[in-house]
Design an enzyme around this catalytic site. Structure first.
Site, PDB file in Angstrom:
ATOM      1  CB  ILE A  64     -35.439 -81.824 -50.914  1.00  0.00           C
ATOM      2  CG1 ILE A  64     -35.419 -80.497 -50.156  1.00  0.00           C
ATOM      3  CG2 ILE A  64     -36.185 -82.902 -50.140  1.00  0.00           C
ATOM      4  CD1 ILE A  64     -36.733 -79.758 -50.170  1.00  0.00           C
ATOM      5  CB  CYS A  65     -32.705 -86.530 -52.639  1.00  0.00           C
ATOM      6  SG  CYS A  65     -31.394 -87.006 -51.491  1.00  0.00           S
ATOM      7  NE  ARG A  66     -34.102 -93.547 -50.457  1.00  0.00           N
ATOM      8  CZ  ARG A  66     -33.364 -94.181 -49.538  1.00  0.00           C
ATOM      9  NH1 ARG A  66     -33.853 -94.396 -48.337  1.00  0.00           N
ATOM     10  NH2 ARG A  66     -32.157 -94.597 -49.814  1.00  0.00           N
ATOM     11  N   GLY A  68     -30.561 -87.544 -48.661  1.00  0.00           N
ATOM     12  CA  GLY A  68     -29.529 -86.514 -48.581  1.00  0.00           C
ATOM     13  C   GLY A  68     -28.319 -86.771 -49.454  1.00  0.00           C
ATOM     14  CG  MET A  93     -38.225 -85.735 -49.048  1.00  0.00           C
ATOM     15  SD  MET A  93     -38.961 -84.255 -48.292  1.00  0.00           S
ATOM     16  CE  MET A  93     -40.627 -84.814 -47.955  1.00  0.00           C
TER      17      MET A  93
END
Length: 107
Positions: A64-66, A68, A93
Site C-alpha cells: 500500500i502507498c498513496r 499505487g 490510499m
C-alpha cells in the site's frame, strides 16, 4: 502481481485469510490515515528489512502507498526476491479514502 481496487481489497480484508498489509509510505504521510493492521515500512527501508518480512514470503502480501505507484515498485521487488502472492492496492490510499473509508483524507 495482482492489482486490486480499494473496494475489492476491502472485501478481501473481511475474508477468512486476509493478506499481510505493508504500507510503504513515508512516516509523515501516515497522518492522512492508515488501514488498521498494516505494517509500516517505508519504501526505501524494504531491502534492509527483508529479513523481518521473511515469515510472510509464502502468504498473501498486499503493498500500500498513496497512489499505487510506489507499492507497485515494492511489489515487483518482493516478487523478484521470492514472494509469490503479492497484491498492489490500485490507486493506493487515495482510492481507499474515496471508495472505502471517507473519514480519511486524500493528498
Amino acid at each position: 502481481m495482482k492489482q486490486m481496487t480499494a473496494t475489492e481489497f476491502s472485501t478481501l480484508l473481511l475474508s477468512e485469510a486476509p493478506p499481510v498489509m505493508i504500507d510503504v509510505r513515508e512516516s509523515h504521510e501516515l497522518i492522512h490515515g492508515m488501514i488498521e493492521g498494516a505494517i509500516h515500512i517505508p519504501m526505501n527501508e524494504i531491502p534492509a528489512r527483508l529479513e523481518e518480512l521473511g515469515p510472510y514470503q509464502n502468504k498473501t502480501v498486499a503493498i500500500i502507498c498513496r497512489s499505487g505507484k510506489r507499492s507497485a515498485q515494492v511489489g515487483q521487488f518482493l516478487e523478484h526476491v521470492g514472494f509469490n502472492d503479492v497484491i498492489n492496492l490500485e490507486g493506493g490510499m487515495n482510492s481507499w479514502a474515496i471508495d472505502v473509508d471517507t473519514t480519511m483524507s486524500t493528498y
